[in-house]
Write a protein that holds these residues in place. Structure first.
Motif, PDB file in Angstrom:
ATOM      1  N   THR A 150      47.736  42.325  22.938  1.00  0.00           N
ATOM      2  CA  THR A 150      49.016  42.312  23.648  1.00  0.00           C
ATOM      3  C   THR A 150      48.863  42.611  25.137  1.00  0.00           C
ATOM      4  N   GLU A 151      47.721  43.144  25.539  1.00  0.00           N
ATOM      5  CA  GLU A 151      47.496  43.489  26.944  1.00  0.00           C
ATOM      6  C   GLU A 151      46.465  42.544  27.584  1.00  0.00           C
ATOM      7  N   SER A 152      46.477  41.310  27.159  1.00  0.00           N
ATOM      8  CA  SER A 152      45.474  40.351  27.622  1.00  0.00           C
ATOM      9  C   SER A 152      45.491  40.185  29.136  1.00  0.00           C
ATOM     10  N   LYS A 153      44.297  40.181  29.714  1.00  0.00           N
ATOM     11  CA  LYS A 153      44.120  39.947  31.144  1.00  0.00           C
ATOM     12  C   LYS A 153      43.475  38.576  31.388  1.00  0.00           C
ATOM     13  N   LEU A 154      43.602  37.689  30.409  1.00  0.00           N
ATOM     14  CA  LEU A 154      42.935  36.399  30.533  1.00  0.00           C
ATOM     15  C   LEU A 154      43.425  35.588  31.722  1.00  0.00           C
ATOM     16  N   ASP A 155      44.690  35.691  32.060  1.00  0.00           N
ATOM     17  CA  ASP A 155      45.186  34.970  33.240  1.00  0.00           C
ATOM     18  C   ASP A 155      44.450  35.422  34.496  1.00  0.00           C
ATOM     19  N   ASP A 156      44.206  36.712  34.618  1.00  0.00           N
ATOM     20  CA  ASP A 156      43.492  37.237  35.782  1.00  0.00           C
ATOM     21  C   ASP A 156      42.038  36.763  35.790  1.00  0.00           C
ATOM     22  N   ILE A 157      41.417  36.760  34.612  1.00  0.00           N
ATOM     23  CA  ILE A 157      40.027  36.320  34.517  1.00  0.00           C
ATOM     24  C   ILE A 157      39.896  34.859  34.902  1.00  0.00           C
ATOM     25  N   ILE A 158      40.796  34.044  34.375  1.00  0.00           N
ATOM     26  CA  ILE A 158      40.750  32.610  34.674  1.00  0.00           C
ATOM     27  C   ILE A 158      41.044  32.345  36.141  1.00  0.00           C
ATOM     28  N   ALA A 159      41.962  33.113  36.721  1.00  0.00           N
ATOM     29  CA  ALA A 159      42.259  32.948  38.148  1.00  0.00           C
ATOM     30  C   ALA A 159      41.030  33.257  38.994  1.00  0.00           C
ATOM     31  N   ALA A 160      40.299  34.311  38.630  1.00  0.00           N
ATOM     32  CA  ALA A 160      39.070  34.643  39.360  1.00  0.00           C
ATOM     33  C   ALA A 160      38.041  33.529  39.212  1.00  0.00           C
ATOM     34  N   PHE A 161      37.950  32.969  38.009  1.00  0.00           N
ATOM     35  CA  PHE A 161      37.016  31.867  37.777  1.00  0.00           C
ATOM     36  C   PHE A 161      37.407  30.640  38.585  1.00  0.00           C
TER      37      PHE A 161
END
Length: 449
Positions: free
Chosen positions: A67-78
């Protein structure tokens, strides 16, 4: 006798993370959160411009999922580095994730990348020729990973092919309610400096807690499902220095004299009420009983579970190694990383490798990728990724337990089936009263290939 284990001065880290909510191996419920589900956005090579779209599925590994996924941030950095690669993702939970992956395999709609551990990536999907060999990713980092633990290297490959590129690892442990133990006079039975205790002292401590009446139940053996099996496995194996498999990880050894003796001890503790056995409880249920103070110990603890329940506890959860007859515990470990399903599309496979190398190896991103899992790096060169952060103090206790990492046997055959067999065996012994040797023999017969 316990097997000798390669530990190599395991940790150079002393800090840790508070990434929320990995009940991953501990089997708690972690709600599924989806952004652009991979199954509905088929990844494909674009018709023009050289752009590639790939999909990522991840189980709830800290803030990589749940529920606390940071995947959007990871993908943005990528994408700041690789704007030519579009990444869509879907987060899975441990209740339905395996079924979703199986359905995707059947429908030939698997994601490009999946994040989990060797028991799925290597000995399940890799062994069934569904995964891409990632040996090229390992070529520059194998020594770096081996410097932390050679068992990680071995767990990620099968027949000389690497089906997982690892990011992080941890040891699983148990925990006590420190204040209850203190008030009951049970702290005398544990070594606070090393966070260890002997089997005899564990028995005395639990009887002391029972007699004190300070907790409704001293501890709960949860027998209701697969989640959290690493806790009860480690408890049984450590009590009398048993092993779960043979050294080659080809056969299960749960019915050894050492393990049967441990199962008989636990049954006697259930009978004298210094432990409780519950056929309806999974690890998440037991953890909740610990968090609300009903149970004085939990057998399913790690850094992320501590963070998950931090807002609920009104006491000090004190991490402990599992009790062992010689006072030298061997803890179950968890390894998490990435695999690539073989789509047959070379462009997508290369794009997937590019994403994996970025999150695991990039000088600026790798440490943050590990912190978001809530665990520890598999690469020696990353050092202490939590030093100087507000998470360092919280995780120091778990860093202290890392040198007790035992054999990583989760790559043994029939892993999924044996997990259910394990809980069936515990129910038979602890709840139904089946003799331990009989139930353990049945487990081995059902689980061995």
């Amino acid at each position: 006798m316990k097997r000798a284990i390669s530990r190599r001065d395991f940790l150079k880290v002393t800090g840790a993370a508070g990434a929320a909510g990995l009940l991953a191996a501990c089997g708690g419920s972690s709600s599924s959160s989806t952004a652009a589900p991979a199954s509905s956005t088929a990844a494909s090579t674009a018709a023009s411009g050289g752009n590639v779209s790939i999909s990522l599925w991840t189980y709830p590994i800290g803030s990589w999922g749940g529920t606390e996924s940071k995947l959007d941030d990871i993908i943005a950095a990528f994408n700041a580095v690789h704007p030519e690669i579009t990444v869509t993702y879907e987060t899975l939970d441990y209740q339905n994730g395996d079924n979703l992956v199986t359905s995707a395999i059947t429908a030939n709609e698997t994601p490009d990348i999946i994040m989990e551990g060797p028991e799925r990536l290597v000995t399940n999907w890799g062994a069934n020729n569904l995964m891409v060999d990632l040996s090229d990713l390992w070529s520059e980092t194998e020594e770096d990973i081996a410097a932390v633990s050679e068992s990680v290297v071995g767990a990620c490959k099968l027949n000389d092919a690497y089906y997982e590129y690892p990011l992080c690892m941890t040891t699983h442990c148990m925990a006590i309610n420190y204040e209850v133990f203190e008030q009951a006079g049970a702290l005398q039975y544990l070594d606070e400096e090393t966070r260890t205790w002997t089997t005899d002292d564990f028995v005395k401590a639990m009887e002391t807690i029972r007699d004190s009446g300070l907790a409704a139940v001293p501890g709960i053996l949860y027998c209701g499902g697969q989640g959290g099996d690493q806790g009860t496995r480690a408890l049984v194996n450590n009590l009398y220095s048993g092993t779960y498999t043979n050294p080659e990880h080809t056969e299960y050894t749960v019915n050894s004299p050492e393990n049967v003796k441990a199962l008989e001890l636990l049954k006697s503790m259930v009978d004298n009420r210094s432990l409780n056995a519950n056929a309806g409880f999974q690890a998440a249920d037991e953890l909740q009983q610990f968090a609300n103070g009903t149970a004085a110990v939990t057998f399913c603890w790690n850094a992320s579970n501590k963070a998950q329940y931090a807002s609920q506890v009104t006491f000090t959860p004190y991490a402990m190694a599992f009790p062992s007859d010689d006072g030298v515990p061997e803890l179950c470990g968890g390894i998490w990383g990435f695999g690539i399903f073989n789509s047959g599309d070379d462009a997508r496979i290369e794009a997937a490798k590019t994403f994996i190398k970025f999150v695991c190896d990039d000088a600026d991103q790798a440490a943050e990728s590990v912190r978001l899992t809530g665990f520890f790096p598999v690469k020696d060169s990353l050092g202490d990724v939590y030093e100087g952060t507000d998470q360092a103090e919280q995780m120091g206790e778990f860093a202290a337990l890392m040198p007790y990492l035992g054999d990583y046997y989760n790559v043994a055959p029939n892993w999924t089936a044996q997990r259910q067999n394990w809980f069936n065996m515990l129910q038979q012994i602890m709840v139904n009263g089946t003799p331990a040797q009989e139930a353990a023999d049945a487990f081995v017969e059902a689980s061995n290939p």
